[in-house]
Write an enzyme that holds these catalytic residues in place. Structure first.
Site, short mmCIF file in Angstrom:
data_model
loop_
_atom_site.label_atom_id
_atom_site.label_comp_id
_atom_site.label_asym_id
_atom_site.label_seq_id
_atom_site.Cartn_x
_atom_site.Cartn_y
_atom_site.Cartn_z
N TYR A 12 -0.71 -0.46 10.38
CA TYR A 12 -0.89 -0.98 8.98
C TYR A 12 0.28 -0.37 8.37
O TYR A 12 0.87 -1.16 7.35
CB TYR A 12 -2.08 -0.47 8.60
CG TYR A 12 -2.56 -0.67 7.13
CD1 TYR A 12 -3.07 -1.99 6.86
CD2 TYR A 12 -2.36 0.25 6.22
CE1 TYR A 12 -3.27 -2.29 5.65
CE2 TYR A 12 -2.68 -0.04 4.80
CZ TYR A 12 -3.14 -1.35 4.72
OH TYR A 12 -3.40 -1.69 3.18
N SER A 66 0.67 -1.22 0.08
CA SER A 66 -0.01 -0.04 0.03
C SER A 66 0.88 1.18 0.14
O SER A 66 1.93 0.95 0.64
CB SER A 66 -0.90 -0.13 1.31
OG SER A 66 -1.42 1.34 1.46
#
Length: 186
Positions: free
Chosen positions: A159, A146
């Site tokens: 994350y 990501s």
């Protein structure tokens, strides 16, 4: 990889979202697909059915990728069902939405679970898969990261850290297994 007639791909988290789209695109390109799920069995079964409608073989394999033992068992299932493995897409991931400024809300359990699935999971699956990929003669591992791993943004600090770690781990695996196995991150 020009002749894709009998190529096999494993997509972790392959029943929903990006994993589903990846499974279907690979099937359109001639791959038979092993679809991994941990919780979304109905979605995985639907994706497998859609893959079969495209004329490709498909199996569904339940596995929590954060478990080394389950990752090894999943690869054993792929071996017994298909006899080979050419591509692994490490797409399985998870998060908790925790504001970056609220450090106390990121409990140790949440931190550990995010890193276990997003980072350790990709490592465990890759490690288990590499011997089978090698037997196929050439292959690829694609890790789904990501922009959060570069920018330090996203749903939580854990994350972002897990995706940053995934990017770096991908570089290490690419160096370790090139040119026999291509390892990339998207």
């Amino acid at each position: 990889m020009n002749d894709l007639t009998s190529k096999i791909a494993l997509v972790t988290g392959g029943g929903t979202g990006v994993g589903r789209a990846t499974s279907l695109q690979l099937a359109r390109r001639g791959f038979d697909i092993a679809i991994n799920y941990s919780r979304s069995q109905d979605d995985a079964e639907q994706t497998a059915s859609d893959v079969r409608e495209l004329g490709r073989r498909s199996i569904v394999v339940k596995c929590d990728v954060s478990s080394d033992e389950q990752a090894v068992s999943m690869i054993d299932t792929v071996r017994s069902e298909f006899g080979r493995l050419d591509v692994v897409v490490n797409n399985a991931g998870m998060t908790y939405f925790v504001d970056h400024t609220d450090l106390d809300a990121m409990s140790e359990d949440k931190w550990d679970r995010i890193l276990a699935v997003n980072l350790k999971g990709a490592f465990f699956v890759s490690r288990a898969a590499i011997p089978l990929i090698r037997e196929s003669g050439e292959g690829a591992i694609v890790n789904v990261a990501s922009v959060a791993g570069i920018a330090g943004s996203g749903s939580s600090i854990a994350y972002a850290a897990s995706k940053g770690g995934l990017i770096t781990m991908t570089k290490s695996l690419a160096k370790a297994f090139a040119p026999e196995i291509r390892v990339n991150v998207v």
